[in-house]
Design an enzyme around this catalytic site. Structure first.
Site, mmCIF file in Angstrom:
data_model
loop_
_atom_site.group_PDB
_atom_site.id
_atom_site.type_symbol
_atom_site.label_atom_id
_atom_site.label_comp_id
_atom_site.label_asym_id
_atom_site.label_seq_id
_atom_site.Cartn_x
_atom_site.Cartn_y
_atom_site.Cartn_z
ATOM 1 N N ASP A 136 0.844 -1.189 0.000
ATOM 2 C CA ASP A 136 0.000 0.000 0.000
ATOM 3 C C ASP A 136 0.882 1.243 0.000
ATOM 4 O O ASP A 136 1.757 1.383 0.846
ATOM 5 C CB ASP A 136 -0.920 -0.008 1.224
ATOM 6 N N TYR A 138 1.225 5.648 -0.465
ATOM 7 C CA TYR A 138 0.767 6.811 0.323
ATOM 8 C C TYR A 138 1.029 8.016 -0.564
ATOM 9 O O TYR A 138 1.770 8.910 -0.222
ATOM 10 C CB TYR A 138 1.614 6.827 1.608
ATOM 11 N N HIS A 143 -3.715 13.958 0.841
ATOM 12 C CA HIS A 143 -3.981 13.047 1.963
ATOM 13 C C HIS A 143 -2.818 13.049 2.954
ATOM 14 O O HIS A 143 -3.015 13.154 4.164
ATOM 15 C CB HIS A 143 -4.241 11.630 1.440
ATOM 16 N N GLU A 209 -10.613 3.985 3.482
ATOM 17 C CA GLU A 209 -9.632 4.711 2.671
ATOM 18 C C GLU A 209 -9.998 4.461 1.216
ATOM 19 O O GLU A 209 -9.976 3.323 0.744
ATOM 20 C CB GLU A 209 -8.194 4.259 2.982
ATOM 21 N N GLU A 211 -9.315 4.203 -2.317
ATOM 22 C CA GLU A 211 -8.092 3.984 -3.093
ATOM 23 C C GLU A 211 -8.427 3.232 -4.385
ATOM 24 O O GLU A 211 -9.518 2.690 -4.547
ATOM 25 C CB GLU A 211 -7.087 3.110 -2.309
ATOM 26 N N ASP A 243 -9.173 0.436 1.817
ATOM 27 C CA ASP A 243 -8.196 -0.009 2.807
ATOM 28 C C ASP A 243 -8.721 0.372 4.193
ATOM 29 O O ASP A 243 -8.321 1.377 4.776
ATOM 30 C CB ASP A 243 -6.849 0.671 2.505
ATOM 31 N N ARG A 247 -8.177 3.975 13.056
ATOM 32 C CA ARG A 247 -7.347 5.171 13.291
ATOM 33 C C ARG A 247 -6.778 5.235 14.699
ATOM 34 O O ARG A 247 -5.681 5.766 14.909
ATOM 35 C CB ARG A 247 -8.168 6.440 13.028
ATOM 36 N N GLN A 250 -3.936 2.877 14.901
ATOM 37 C CA GLN A 250 -2.868 3.423 14.044
ATOM 38 C C GLN A 250 -2.050 4.491 14.773
ATOM 39 O O GLN A 250 -0.815 4.478 14.746
ATOM 40 C CB GLN A 250 -3.501 4.005 12.781
ATOM 41 N N TYR A 254 1.866 3.188 15.163
ATOM 42 C CA TYR A 254 2.589 3.401 13.914
ATOM 43 C C TYR A 254 4.048 3.852 14.058
ATOM 44 O O TYR A 254 4.830 3.730 13.131
ATOM 45 C CB TYR A 254 1.816 4.337 12.982
ATOM 46 N N LYS A 263 -4.343 -1.850 9.938
ATOM 47 C CA LYS A 263 -4.590 -1.993 8.505
ATOM 48 C C LYS A 263 -4.688 -3.449 8.051
ATOM 49 O O LYS A 263 -4.860 -3.691 6.857
ATOM 50 C CB LYS A 263 -3.435 -1.348 7.724
ATOM 51 N N THR A 267 -9.079 -5.556 3.600
ATOM 52 C CA THR A 267 -8.911 -4.651 2.462
ATOM 53 C C THR A 267 -9.855 -5.148 1.378
ATOM 54 O O THR A 267 -9.711 -6.276 0.905
ATOM 55 C CB THR A 267 -7.451 -4.672 1.936
ATOM 56 N N THR A 360 -4.691 6.443 -0.014
ATOM 57 C CA THR A 360 -5.939 7.203 0.019
ATOM 58 C C THR A 360 -5.880 8.362 -0.961
ATOM 59 O O THR A 360 -4.894 9.091 -1.001
ATOM 60 C CB THR A 360 -6.177 7.756 1.433
ATOM 61 N N GLU A 374 -10.040 12.620 7.598
ATOM 62 C CA GLU A 374 -9.857 13.962 7.055
ATOM 63 C C GLU A 374 -11.166 14.752 7.029
ATOM 64 O O GLU A 374 -11.208 15.919 7.389
ATOM 65 C CB GLU A 374 -9.303 13.870 5.628
HETATM 66 CA CA CA Z 1 -4.048 2.904 2.693
#
Ligand code: CA
Length: 429
Positions: A136, A138, A143, A209, A211, A243, A247, A250, A254, A263, A267, A360, A374
């Site tokens: 994945d 970014y 984003h 997400e 995508e 995806d 949050r 995350q 992360y 994550k 998916t 995203t 967002e």
């Molecule tokens: Ca993603």
């Protein structure tokens, strides 16, 4: 592929009437591949046309397409894709000819026609490819900037490496699921700001997400990077991709190695793979890149694609879904070619069927954001739905659906639905 490819000519019509409707996502110019089964037949390769599916097993049995029967009777597309671009091209031309209004081979043979065309409503779609690797990226500047502002420092939202590297991470291929599969809310660790230690809890900030993903069609050997000018040739086609993200997990997990449980639980991808041949007429210019990337990532010409994208949210009890965002794939800063070249520059090999998520896709305007994180400023400003309800993040029973299409002259090349309903978390031990 040449600009004069007859399979994408806007004036081309099919004898499958529904395929000629201007809002039909599967006109004769599209011809995406998927895996379907029915009450009467096992999973096998099909091509979407109008509101039907063309059964390639029937065509191969009749000797109407240049690929072996043993390939189209498979439960995944990998063996078909592995036949390579000359076969992809030939089979596409043959199917386009068989479905065109001027051709009578299928159109004029009622028995064969009935056998070869299955109503989509009567079919079950399956995961189209066996995915051994899922990466994945970014790659949306908007984003990455928005997330940097929310998770880190508004003044330095975009980290210095972002405009030099198509940032990505190795995702979890085992939990890639086909559209329609329910998604179980995950349990995990959440660190609340006013406590020293984390709690174990169902995710409280479940997000989508928006995508796209591309499917590797030609593999590269270990130690053999794919040069930028060759990269697009390695791509078989594209899908829509949600995806799903936790949050709250995350934000806690992360640092320092990136997302993990946030994550890995699901998916979702759309069931039809739209080929690069079908997308070719919608090629467009990518955003200007400043600074100019390092030489191995530089390409000239157009490498973005004009794909309209949107997401809807439907609460379980609501009569209708609310469109929560509308954006476009062409906003992506890093192109698919650059992503694949960067992925393999170290010598990392890819395999047929590998899935590469775009990251995203957020656009430059408030209505074009690709995640609830967002849209709601990390839950601080809930969005309003048509039912009168509000959402900070996804609630149990909510159904999230992605749609995407390229708008041609009088026709649209669509991806079908990428949808999933969220189920309550398992009771915690
Ligand atoms: Ca993603």
């Amino acid at each position: 592929m040449s600009a004069h490819d007859q399979t994408t000519a806007p004036e081309l019509k099919s004898w499958v009437e529904r395929a000629n409707a201007p809002d039909c996502e599967f006109p004769i110019q599209n011809l995406p591949y998927g895996i379907f089964s029915t009450e009467h037949s096992a999973a096998r390769v099909g091509v979407a046309i109008g509101d039907s599916i063309l059964d390639l097993t029937v065509l191969a049995e009749e000797g109407l397409i240049a690929c072996p029967l043993t390939v189209v009777t498979q439960v995944r597309l990998n063996d078909f894709i592995a036949l390579g671009p000359i076969v992809w091209r030939k089979v596409r031309e043959q199917i386009s000819a068989l479905l065109s209004a001027s051709n009578h081979t299928l159109q004029g043979n009622a028995a064969l026609r009935e056998k070869a065309l299955i109503q989509q409503a009567a079919a079950t779609m399956h995961l189209p490819v066996e995915i051994q690797g899922y990466t994945d990226f970014y790659s949306s500047r908007e984003h990455a900037t928005n997330v940097g502002m929310l998770f880190r420092d508004p003044k330095n939202a975009l980290l210095p490496n972002w405009s030099e590297i198509p940032i990505g991470y190795n995702g979890r291929a085992s939990s890639v699921i086909v559209s329609g599969t329910p998604v179980r809310r995950p349990n995990g660790q959440i660190k609340l700001p006013d406590q020293d230690r984390p709690v174990f809890s169902p995710c409280r900030k479940l997000d989508l997400e928006l995508e796209t993903g591309f499917i590797v069609g030609i593999p590269n050997a270990l130690g053999e990077p794919i040069p930028i000018e060759e990269a697009e040739k390695h791509i078989f086609g594209m899908v829509l991709l949600n995806d799903w993200s936790a949050r709250d997990f995350q934000a806690w997990e992360y640092v320092p190695l990136g997302p993990f449980n946030a994550k890995t639980f699901a998916t979702t991808i759309s069931p039809w793979i739209v080929t690069m041949d079908a997308l070719e007429p919608f090629r467009t210019l990518q955003p200007t890149q400043v600074p100019l990337p390092l030489a191995y990532l530089q390409h000239t010409g157009e490498h973005a694609f004009d794909i309209h994208l949107e997401a809807t949210l439907k609460p379980e009890t609501a009569a209708e879904a609310t469109t929560i965002t509308q954006t476009n794939f062409k906003y992506m800063y890093w192109t698919m070619a650059q992503q694949l070249t960067h992925h393999t520059v170290s010598g990392c090999n890819t395999r047929v069927g590998d899935l590469m998520g775009s990251g995203t896709i957020s656009g430059p305007t408030p209505g074009s954001l690709g995640s609830l994180l967002e849209m709601t400023f990390n839950g601080r400003e809930p969005i309003k739905l048509q039912s009168g309800e509000t959402r900070s993040f996804i609630e149990d029973g909510d159904e999230l659906t992605l749609r995407g299409w390229c708008q041609g002259e009088g026709y649209r090349v669509g991806f079908g639905l990428c949808t999933g309903q969220v189920l309550p978390a398992h009771p915690m031990k």
